[in-house]
Design a protein around this motif. Structure first.
Motif, PDB file in Angstrom:
ATOM      1  N   ILE A 143      -3.739  -9.088  -8.647  1.00  0.00           N
ATOM      2  CA  ILE A 143      -4.231 -10.384  -9.143  1.00  0.00           C
ATOM      3  C   ILE A 143      -4.654 -11.272  -7.973  1.00  0.00           C
ATOM      4  O   ILE A 143      -5.710 -11.932  -8.020  1.00  0.00           O
ATOM      5  N   ASN A 144      -3.858 -11.324  -6.924  1.00  0.00           N
ATOM      6  CA  ASN A 144      -4.211 -12.154  -5.770  1.00  0.00           C
ATOM      7  C   ASN A 144      -5.494 -11.674  -5.097  1.00  0.00           C
ATOM      8  O   ASN A 144      -6.294 -12.485  -4.608  1.00  0.00           O
ATOM      9  N   PHE A 147      -8.556 -12.305  -7.945  1.00  0.00           N
ATOM     10  CA  PHE A 147      -8.763 -13.670  -8.449  1.00  0.00           C
ATOM     11  C   PHE A 147      -8.482 -14.734  -7.384  1.00  0.00           C
ATOM     12  O   PHE A 147      -8.500 -15.936  -7.697  1.00  0.00           O
ATOM     13  N   HIS A 148      -8.205 -14.307  -6.148  1.00  0.00           N
ATOM     14  CA  HIS A 148      -8.014 -15.230  -5.015  1.00  0.00           C
ATOM     15  C   HIS A 148      -6.929 -16.260  -5.329  1.00  0.00           C
ATOM     16  O   HIS A 148      -7.105 -17.471  -5.160  1.00  0.00           O
ATOM     17  N   THR A 149      -5.805 -15.800  -5.799  1.00  0.00           N
ATOM     18  CA  THR A 149      -4.667 -16.668  -6.091  1.00  0.00           C
ATOM     19  C   THR A 149      -3.585 -16.443  -5.051  1.00  0.00           C
ATOM     20  O   THR A 149      -3.695 -15.575  -4.183  1.00  0.00           O
ATOM     21  N   ASP A 150      -2.523 -17.232  -5.152  1.00  0.00           N
ATOM     22  CA  ASP A 150      -1.415 -17.146  -4.211  1.00  0.00           C
ATOM     23  C   ASP A 150      -0.091 -17.060  -4.981  1.00  0.00           C
ATOM     24  O   ASP A 150       0.785 -17.916  -4.878  1.00  0.00           O
ATOM     25  N   LEU A 151       0.028 -16.006  -5.782  1.00  0.00           N
ATOM     26  CA  LEU A 151       1.238 -15.815  -6.577  1.00  0.00           C
ATOM     27  C   LEU A 151       2.289 -15.089  -5.757  1.00  0.00           C
ATOM     28  O   LEU A 151       1.984 -14.250  -4.921  1.00  0.00           O
TER      29      LEU A 151
END
Length: 403
Positions: A143-144, A147-151
């Motif tokens: 996902i990171n 989608f360029h997230t920081d989970l």
């Protein structure tokens, strides 16, 4: 003083002792017509009694529905093991002991299957729980990346632990423990009831037949015994043919799972064979779901191969294997079998789905002796060939649309 005419008329109108004077001659018919008929009170009492008896019978039937269904299941189970019990009894074994040995062997097989399946599921669940953090890390990284997230896994775990959904789920699970325990105890009691009735039906089969025939005339006795024999043959044949197909299916799926390297391949093969054959209509797909899930934990492509094999084998079983094995035991059309399963499910649920096919096969074989059949004329239409008139009609329709 001499009585006058007026005094005489008054004395005639006044009855002695102050009683009511009798009705005039013209009023007797009207009084009888206004009086209630003698049969009407009896008819009303009889109607009320019939209504009360119907209501009482309906209430008793609804209260005893579970017991009646258990007796029906027990009767068909006794019919299924009747050939084995009769074979052992003909070899000198007492019928009660023969029924006990058959039940004991069946119980050992079922207990072994449940134990192996339970150990396999427990080991697989433990393995999935131990590997869950790794699966979660891989999902978070995917996902990171996309989608360029920081989970982070710590944040997700904290949000889950402090969520209202998890707290409500734990509360509902805690309150539902008693319900689950009650259902388990009820299921064990139902299983014990079915086993006892099945044992009595199988052990006292000849006595039960004599008791039933003793209240019937000789002609009806022959019909009842014939129907009983047909039911034994059809039910036993259905069970044994299903057992043979379960063995073949289990071996085939075991070979596939062992070739793919899926763990617990023997137990999964037995699971697929038993569930696919003894749960009608949806048993094949329900049985294939567990091997697919376990194969997916190893490699998603393995799950796809298992799905393809399940679908292909189901077609092979429906069109090649099943007609050859059941042609001499349960010889009914596939459409009739499918319709009987649907009807049995609508009437009795899962129990009706299990006993629908042998019941319909028994009824079809029994009624076949009373249906008079004739030789079929040698007409091309019987074999599905068109006659000249129908071919000319079709050609005319084609020419019309061609214009």
């Amino acid at each position: 003083m001499a009585p006058t005419d007026e005094n005489t008329q008054v004395d005639q109108q006044t009855s002695p002792l102050g009683t009511t004077p009798p009705d005039p001659p013209g009023g007797g018919a009207a009084g009888q017509a206004a009086r209630m008929p003698r049969w009407l009170p009896r008819a009303m009492v009889l109607a009320l009694a019939l209504i009360a008896v119907f209501q009482l019978g309906s209430w008793a039937f609804h209260q005893l529905t579970g017991l009646l269904i258990n007796i029906l299941i027990s009767f068909f189970l006794a019919l299924a093991i009747e050939p084995a019990v009769s074979w052992m009894a003909s070899r000198g074994v007492r019928r009660g002991l023969a029924a006990f040995l058959v039940f004991l062997g069946s119980l050992i097989v079922i207990a072994g299957f449940v134990t192996l399946l339970g150990s396999m599921l427990a080991g697989q669940i433990i393995k999935m729980v131990e590997g869950f953090p790794d699966y979660l890390d891989s999902v978070i990284n995917w996902i990171n990346t996309h989608f360029h997230t920081d989970l982070r896994r710590v944040d997700i775990q904290d949000s889950l632990l402090h969520s209202d959904w998890l707290r409500k789920y734990v509360q509902n699970s805690a309150t539902g423990v008693l319900d689950v325990s009650g259902q388990v105890l009820g299921g064990l009691f139902q299983l014990l009831t079915i086993s006892l009735f099945s044992f009595y039906f199988a052990a006292d089969g000849p006595r039960l037949r004599r008791a039933l025939c003793s209240v019937l005339p000789p002609v009806r006795q022959a019909e009842v015994l014939r129907a009983w024999e047909i039911a034994v043959d059809k039910t036993g044949g259905y069970l044994y043919s299903r057992g043979l197909m379960a063995l073949i299916s289990g071996i085939a799926h075991y070979i596939l799972l062992e070739a793919l390297g899926v763990p617990y391949a023997p137990v999964l093969g037995v699971w697929v064979g038993v569930v696919s054959q003894f749960i009608p209509t949806i048993g094949t797909y329900l049985a294939g779901a567990l091997p697919m899930l376990i194969a997916f934990t190893i490699d998603p492509w393995y799950a796809l191969w298992v799905l393809i094999f399940v679908v292909v084998y189901q077609q092979f079983e429906n069109y090649v294997l099943q007609p050859k094995l059941t042609s001499k035991t349960v010889d009914i059309h596939p459409a009739v079998a499918f319709g009987s399963v649907i009807a049995g499910t609508a009437l009795l649920g899962a129990v009706g789905a299990l006993i629908a096919i042998p019941a319909v096969a028994t009824l079809q074989a029994f009624l076949g002796a009373y249906v008079k059949r004739y030789d079929v004329t040698d007409d091309p239409r019987v074999h599905g060939h068109r006659t000249r008139s129908s071919a000319g009609f079709v050609a005319g329709v084609r020419r019309l649309f061609g214009r």
